[in-house]
Design a protein around this motif. Structure first.
Motif, short mmCIF file in Angstrom:
data_model
loop_
_atom_site.label_atom_id
_atom_site.label_comp_id
_atom_site.label_asym_id
_atom_site.label_seq_id
_atom_site.Cartn_x
_atom_site.Cartn_y
_atom_site.Cartn_z
N UNK A 184 76.90 12.15 13.14
CA UNK A 184 77.08 13.55 12.76
C UNK A 184 76.95 13.73 11.25
N UNK A 185 77.58 12.84 10.49
CA UNK A 185 77.51 12.90 9.04
C UNK A 185 76.06 12.73 8.55
N UNK A 186 75.34 11.78 9.15
CA UNK A 186 73.95 11.56 8.76
C UNK A 186 73.07 12.77 9.06
N UNK A 187 73.26 13.38 10.22
CA UNK A 187 72.47 14.57 10.57
C UNK A 187 72.83 15.74 9.67
N UNK A 188 74.10 15.90 9.37
CA UNK A 188 74.54 16.98 8.47
C UNK A 188 73.94 16.77 7.07
N UNK A 189 73.94 15.52 6.59
CA UNK A 189 73.35 15.23 5.28
C UNK A 189 71.86 15.55 5.26
N UNK A 190 71.17 15.22 6.35
CA UNK A 190 69.74 15.51 6.44
C UNK A 190 69.49 17.01 6.40
N UNK A 191 70.30 17.78 7.13
CA UNK A 191 70.16 19.24 7.11
C UNK A 191 70.45 19.81 5.72
N UNK B 116 69.95 18.30 2.89
CA UNK B 116 68.78 18.01 2.06
C UNK B 116 67.63 18.97 2.36
N UNK B 117 67.45 19.31 3.61
CA UNK B 117 66.39 20.28 3.97
C UNK B 117 66.68 21.65 3.37
N UNK B 118 67.95 22.03 3.36
CA UNK B 118 68.33 23.31 2.75
C UNK B 118 68.05 23.36 1.26
N UNK B 119 68.16 22.20 0.61
CA UNK B 119 67.92 22.12 -0.84
C UNK B 119 66.43 22.18 -1.17
N UNK B 120 65.58 21.87 -0.21
CA UNK B 120 64.13 21.81 -0.45
C UNK B 120 63.53 23.19 -0.56
#
Length: 79
Positions: free
Chosen positions: A66-73, A75-79
């Motif tokens: 869950x933490x890894x998926x949240x971190x990935x999301x 990062x996508x928001x920051x792009x």
């Protein structure tokens, strides 16, 4: 309250009838399809670790995923 000492151990209602209660962890058989996004796929592969752990240790795996998926999301928001 008095409990009988010779009562047979009960298995969960969803346990297979032929499964012995002391067999240990068994894979759930839930597959994970690749998403095509390497960071997400790498994170989801971690779910397979739960197949080799007792149920009590599943939470750590699920929280990690869950933490890894949240971190990935994030990062996508920051792009």
């Amino acid at each position: 309250m008095h409990e009988p000492h010779d009562a047979p151990a009960q298995q969960p209602a969803n346990a297979p009838e032929d499964a012995a209660p002391d067999e240990g962890p068994r894979p759930l058989g839930v597959g994970v399809e690749p998403t095509g996004h390497p960071p997400v796929d790498a994170t989801l592969e971690r779910l397979a670790d739960a197949d080799h752990l007792d149920v009590a240790a599943h939470l750590e795996v699920y929280e990690d995923v869950h933490r890894g998926l949240r971190d990935t999301l994030t990062e996508l928001d920051r792009s």
